[in-house]
Write an enzyme that holds these catalytic residues in place. Structure first.
Site, short mmCIF file in Angstrom:
data_model
loop_
_atom_site.label_atom_id
_atom_site.label_comp_id
_atom_site.label_asym_id
_atom_site.label_seq_id
_atom_site.Cartn_x
_atom_site.Cartn_y
_atom_site.Cartn_z
N ASP A 76 -30.84 3.62 -82.75
CA ASP A 76 -29.70 2.71 -82.94
C ASP A 76 -30.08 1.71 -84.00
O ASP A 76 -31.25 1.28 -84.09
CB ASP A 76 -29.29 2.03 -81.63
CG ASP A 76 -30.42 1.27 -80.96
OD1 ASP A 76 -30.49 0.03 -81.12
OD2 ASP A 76 -31.23 1.90 -80.27
N GLU A 163 -25.81 -8.04 -73.21
CA GLU A 163 -27.13 -8.66 -73.02
C GLU A 163 -27.01 -10.13 -73.37
O GLU A 163 -26.03 -10.56 -73.96
CB GLU A 163 -28.17 -7.97 -73.91
CG GLU A 163 -27.79 -7.93 -75.40
CD GLU A 163 -28.78 -7.13 -76.23
OE1 GLU A 163 -29.98 -7.52 -76.24
OE2 GLU A 163 -28.37 -6.13 -76.85
#
Length: 276
Positions: A76, A163
């Site tokens: 990613d 997050e």
């Protein structure tokens, strides 16, 4: 904990029945219809595994279930990886990519289009992720994502990145867990309706625990766990993707690279990306 053989057979039978029912009743013609089917936790492909091995600046001393129990590895990226040579990345053994697209309700990653088009050109399965911002309504963030991420039927499902971001200069609040889950559902619902695919939820151990994300059902999870297999950090919670390092070395990417695995075999991966 690994399941006993007879329980595994029952679980596989149930999983196959559910998958068949979903495919028969689905009204969408888009690829990746299996993006919302949640695999069992604590399992790994059987038989010989031909998995890529990447260098790591800070390697973990893995025991028992390791990243190399899984043959399909991916990465990613965001602007922090700078210009990526996607041909070299693919040649190294990377099979898929998740690309940062948007953040909050007014930020687009500087390299999104370069990475989105670059992976498309070499035929690498890829999806776009949104980094959630806690000082803006989820509905606005979903609309921003939709405004900037093309509706590509060959793409992997959208990803919602959940997050904490303590380094944010403008938003340091941590809403109550109930609010977090409620806002997540708003974003997920809007994005799913537009793209016709159930989004994937990315998260970390502390965020998962603090906000009770085990209560969110019906979505695939992409779990970060760089110091142990997900079953050691998340218990029996199902997962589809596992981010096992943030300090990997991938040819074609400068500096540290995130590396992930898909939970299943090569055949299961082909079924996942084809929607069959």
């Amino acid at each position: 904990m690994l399941f006993k053989d007879n329980f595994k057979k029952m679980a596989r039978t149930l999983f196959t029945s559910i998958a068949s029912a979903l495919l028969l009743t689905s009204c969408t013609t888009l690829s990746y219809d299996l993006g919302d089917i949640v695999p069992p936790s604590g399992t790994a492909p059987k038989g010989p595994i031909n998995a890529p091995r990447f260098d790591d600046r800070k390697p973990h001393d893995w025991t028992e279930l390791t990243p190399w129990h899984y043959p399909i590895h991916g990465t990613d990226v965001s602007k922090y990886q700078q210009a990526v040579d996607w041909a070299a990345v693919k040649h190294s053994g990377i099979s898929f990519a998740f690309i940062k697209a948007t953040e909050g309700g007014d930020r687009v990653d500087d390299n999104f289009l370069h990475n989105w088009d670059g992976t498309k050109e070499i035929g690498m399965p890829r999806g776009a992720y949104h980094f959630f911002y806690y000082c803006r309504p989820a509905s606005e963030q979903a609309k921003w994502y939709i405004r900037n991420v093309p509706k590509d039927p060959t793409a992997l499902p959208p990803v919602l990145d959940m997050e904490w971001n303590d380094s944010s200069p403008t938003c340091k609040i941590r809403p109550p867990a109930e609010t977090v889950r409620s806002e997540m559902k708003v974003f997920l619902s809007i994005v799913e309706k537009y793209y016709g695919k159930k989004p994937i939820i990315y998260t970390t151990v502390d965020f998962f625990d603090r906000n009770g994300l085990s209560q969110i059902k019906g979505y695939s999870f992409w779990l970060r766990s760089v110091a142990g297999h997900p079953q050691e950090k998340y218990g029996t919670h199902p997962w589809t993707f596992w981010q096992y390092t943030g300090t990997g070395r991938v040819p074609g990417i400068k500096g540290d690279a995130d590396i992930n695995v898909f939970y299943g075999s090569r055949d299961e991966w082909q079924k996942y990306v084809s929607g069959k």
